[in-house]
Enzyme design. Structure first.
Site, short mmCIF file in Angstrom:
data_model
loop_
_atom_site.label_atom_id
_atom_site.label_comp_id
_atom_site.label_asym_id
_atom_site.label_seq_id
_atom_site.Cartn_x
_atom_site.Cartn_y
_atom_site.Cartn_z
N ILE A 1 0.85 -1.19 0.00
CA ILE A 1 0.00 0.00 0.00
C ILE A 1 0.89 1.25 0.00
CG2 ILE A 1 -1.94 1.18 1.10
CD1 ILE A 1 -2.67 -1.43 2.48
N PRO A 2 1.56 1.51 -1.12
CA PRO A 2 2.44 2.68 -1.16
C PRO A 2 1.64 3.98 -1.13
CG PRO A 2 2.35 1.63 -3.32
CD PRO A 2 1.58 0.76 -2.38
N HIS A 3 2.20 4.95 -0.43
CA HIS A 3 1.59 6.27 -0.32
C HIS A 3 2.65 7.24 0.17
CE1 HIS A 3 1.18 4.20 3.53
NE2 HIS A 3 1.27 5.38 4.11
N CYS A 4 2.34 8.52 0.14
CA CYS A 4 3.27 9.52 0.67
C CYS A 4 2.46 10.67 1.25
CB CYS A 4 4.27 9.98 -0.38
SG CYS A 4 3.57 10.85 -1.79
N GLN B 1 -6.10 10.08 5.12
CA GLN B 1 -5.17 8.98 4.88
C GLN B 1 -5.28 7.94 5.99
OE1 GLN B 1 -1.37 10.02 3.24
NE2 GLN B 1 -0.33 8.58 4.57
#
Length: 150
Positions: free
Chosen positions: A60-63, A109
């Site tokens: 679950i990539p995110h920034c 988020q």
């Protein structure tokens, strides 16, 4: 309203190639600032997102939200599993589903991550997300993951 994008059947050499693809796709869709792709790669290096579930591994990539223009989720099912470092140790897991998150504020988020973690603990949902035809994936994800109150 969160934009939802889906893609299947792409081959990647490694997670770096996956992250670069996600960054380029989200830039092309206009949902991120030009800083987002590099921020995604940097965050994944510092805080890996590979997760081993009961039967499958996902990432679950995110920034940070500052790099987003609008909220979006990108469901990506690579042709072959791609190794991502696990979030909780230094081991790699072979990922069959990538759920990239693009969010505009940290509270959103956190809420979305909690929702995802709850739904992804159900093996039948994960199995369906991995095997469902691409044409049905967006509707299923919206109904059973995003909109479900269970």
């Amino acid at each position: 309203m969160t934009n939802l994008f889906v893609r299947s059947g792409i081959s990647f050499v490694d997670r770096s190639e996956v992250l670069t693809h996600i960054g380029n796709e989200m830039l092309a869709k206009g949902v991120v600032h030009d800083t987002w792709p590099q921020a995604l790669i940097a965050r994944e290096a510092e805080f890996p997102t590979g997760i081993m579930l009961e039967q499958h591994a996902i990432a679950i990539p995110h920034c940070e939200a500052i790099h987003a223009k609008s909220s979006a989720i990108y469901l990506l099912r690579p042709t072959n599993k791609v190794h991502f470092q696990q979030a909780d140790d230094d081991n790699d897991v072979a990922v069959s589903l990538v759920i990239a998150l693009i969010v505009e504020n940290p509270q959103q988020q956190l809420k979305l991550l909690r929702c995802l973690f709850g739904k992804l603990q159900q093996p039948d949902i994960v199995e369906t997300l991995i095997t469902l035809p691409e044409t049905q994936l967006k509707e299923y994800f919206t109904k059973y993951v995003l909109d479900s109150d269970e």
